[in-house]
Design a protein around this motif. Structure first.
Motif, PDB file in Angstrom:
ATOM      1  N   GLY A  95     117.475  92.054 -71.965  1.00 56.04           N
ATOM      2  CA  GLY A  95     116.145  91.705 -72.415  1.00 56.04           C
ATOM      3  C   GLY A  95     115.407  90.887 -71.366  1.00 56.04           C
ATOM      4  N   PRO A  96     114.087  90.760 -71.508  1.00 53.12           N
ATOM      5  CA  PRO A  96     113.300  90.010 -70.513  1.00 53.12           C
ATOM      6  C   PRO A  96     113.713  88.551 -70.386  1.00 53.12           C
ATOM      7  N   GLN A  97     114.060  87.907 -71.502  1.00 59.16           N
ATOM      8  CA  GLN A  97     114.452  86.499 -71.425  1.00 59.16           C
ATOM      9  C   GLN A  97     115.770  86.330 -70.682  1.00 59.16           C
ATOM     10  N   HIS A  98     116.722  87.231 -70.932  1.00 58.81           N
ATOM     11  CA  HIS A  98     118.000  87.149 -70.223  1.00 58.81           C
ATOM     12  C   HIS A  98     117.814  87.406 -68.733  1.00 58.81           C
ATOM     13  N   GLN A 103     115.097  86.801 -66.983  1.00 55.23           N
ATOM     14  CA  GLN A 103     114.451  85.618 -66.429  1.00 55.23           C
ATOM     15  C   GLN A 103     115.440  84.472 -66.259  1.00 55.23           C
ATOM     16  N   HIS A 104     116.354  84.308 -67.230  1.00 56.82           N
ATOM     17  CA  HIS A 104     117.359  83.255 -67.118  1.00 56.82           C
ATOM     18  C   HIS A 104     118.263  83.491 -65.914  1.00 56.82           C
ATOM     19  N   CYS A 105     118.662  84.722 -65.691  1.00 54.59           N
ATOM     20  CA  CYS A 105     119.524  85.034 -64.548  1.00 54.59           C
ATOM     21  C   CYS A 105     118.785  84.817 -63.227  1.00 54.59           C
ATOM     22  N   LEU A 106     117.532  85.256 -63.140  1.00 54.31           N
ATOM     23  CA  LEU A 106     116.772  85.082 -61.912  1.00 54.31           C
ATOM     24  C   LEU A 106     116.463  83.611 -61.652  1.00 54.31           C
ATOM     25  N   ASP A 107     116.202  82.843 -62.718  1.00 52.49           N
ATOM     26  CA  ASP A 107     115.988  81.402 -62.539  1.00 52.49           C
ATOM     27  C   ASP A 107     117.241  80.723 -62.001  1.00 52.49           C
ATOM     28  N   THR A 108     118.405  81.172 -62.468  1.00 56.55           N
ATOM     29  CA  THR A 108     119.670  80.605 -61.969  1.00 56.55           C
ATOM     30  C   THR A 108     119.850  80.913 -60.483  1.00 56.55           C
TER      31      THR A 108
END
Length: 349
Positions: free
Chosen positions: A332-335, A337-342
């Protein structure tokens, strides 16, 4: 001759050092005068004004006309000189008032990959003003390499708000402090130039750049059943599908693919619904060995985007494994984004 050249080079180098020192002092003084804040209302203390090139020429013409009127004692020349002088003073007041009272605020900003263009949404608020603000120009001023070529026009009507998108350059991953914004105007006659500075407090996170030469997503499934099923699947069978077997429900049949195969005289196909929930894809740090740090992070970011696209097609979750953290499988988009932010903040203080 060589000694003279050496002396001239030394003098030029010293002049550059002095100029850079004064420029740095001016920047520090200006930053201390305008600290970072989420919202700024322009007042007389924050608006600067100087004559433009056209304004200086206008002043010379008026001065020459006034001297000619004094020398020749012509009343009409006196009247024309004072009339033009009054027009210039009125233009100075209008130019300064075109910025005074305007409120600047920053809208929400979305993260982008390094090397891509970033838009800075600046909201111009004139809801409490009795006049609109016209002929505005917004410019992002860089802190280290001069100014960015980003002159953007803008205006706002009386009692309304408008948003101006100022392009920025996102060169490196990590948290990006927004550069100083300069808003200026020469309205209405162009005789004077009024400007003000604003430094927004908000920061934006820049993801690692995408690798244009990234190979396909590595196969890191850990389910032995899914591997055996993939091995027994025919070569021309797409992923997530298998030949139709007796007992398959009508809902499990892939009708679009089956229609093409039936027209070719082949058997229909069914979806492997029972295997999808058990399949997991992992994007791991060790899969990009032999690359520098930034190139490695770019490769992982590209694989995460590929994994998200696969999840949209097949519903296959994916996770991220780094040396110091692990993000469980999801999609999903939130997951994403979380991975890319990490990845964007990995290895930074």
């Amino acid at each position: 001759m060589p000694r003279r050249c050496l002396d001239s080079e030394r003098a030029l180098l010293m002049a550059r050092r002095v100029f850079s020192g004064w420029r740095r002092r001016w920047r520090d003084w200006s930053n201390a005068r305008s600290p970072r804040q989420d919202q700024l209302t322009l007042t007389q203390r924050t608006v600067y004004i100087l004559p433009s090139k056209g304004g200086l020429g206008y002043a010379v013409v008026v001065t020459v006309l006034l001297l000619a009127a004094i020398n020749e004692q012509l009343n009409l020349a006196y009247a024309l000189a004072f009339l033009l002088g009054g027009v210039g003073l009125s233009a100075m007041w209008l130019t300064h008032a075109n910025l005074r009272g305007l409120t600047l605020s920053l809208g929400s900003m979305a993260s982008v990959h390094a090397g891509q263009s970033l838009s800075m949404p600046v909201r111009l608020d004139a809801t409490t003003l009795h006049r609109g603000r016209f002929g505005l120009t917004l410019h992002a001023v860089g802190e280290d390499d001069g100014t960015l070529p980003s002159d953007v026009p803008g205006e706002v009507a009386r009692g309304h708000q408008s948003t101006v998108l100022v392009p920025l350059a996102a060169q490196r991953r990590g948290w990006l402090e927004l550069p100083r914004l300069r808003i200026q105007t020469t309205y209405p006659l162009g005789l004077f130039r009024a400007w003000a500075y604003w430094r927004a407090r908000q920061q934006v996170l820049v993801w690692p750049a995408l690798d244009p030469h990234a190979p396909p997503l590595p196969d890191s499934d850990t389910d032995g059943g899914s591997r055996s099923a993939a091995a027994s699947r025919p070569v021309d069978m797409p992923d997530g599908l298998r030949p139709w077997r007796r007992g398959d429900t009508l809902r499990s049949i892939a009708w679009k693919k089956s229609a093409t195969r039936l027209a070719s005289g082949l058997a229909p196909v069914s979806r492997e619904a029972s295997l999808r929930p058990h399949q997991e894809c992992w994007v791991e740090w060790e899969q990009a060995q032999g690359l520098p740090l930034e190139a490695r992070l770019s490769r992982l970011a590209s694989w995460l985007v590929m994994a998200e696209q696969r999840a949209l097609d097949l519903g296959q979750p994916y996770g991220l494994r780094l040396p110091d953290c692990t993000l469980g499988p999801a999609h999903g988009p939130q997951h994403l984004q979380h991975c890319l932010d990490t990845l964007a903040t990995w290895g930074t203080a």
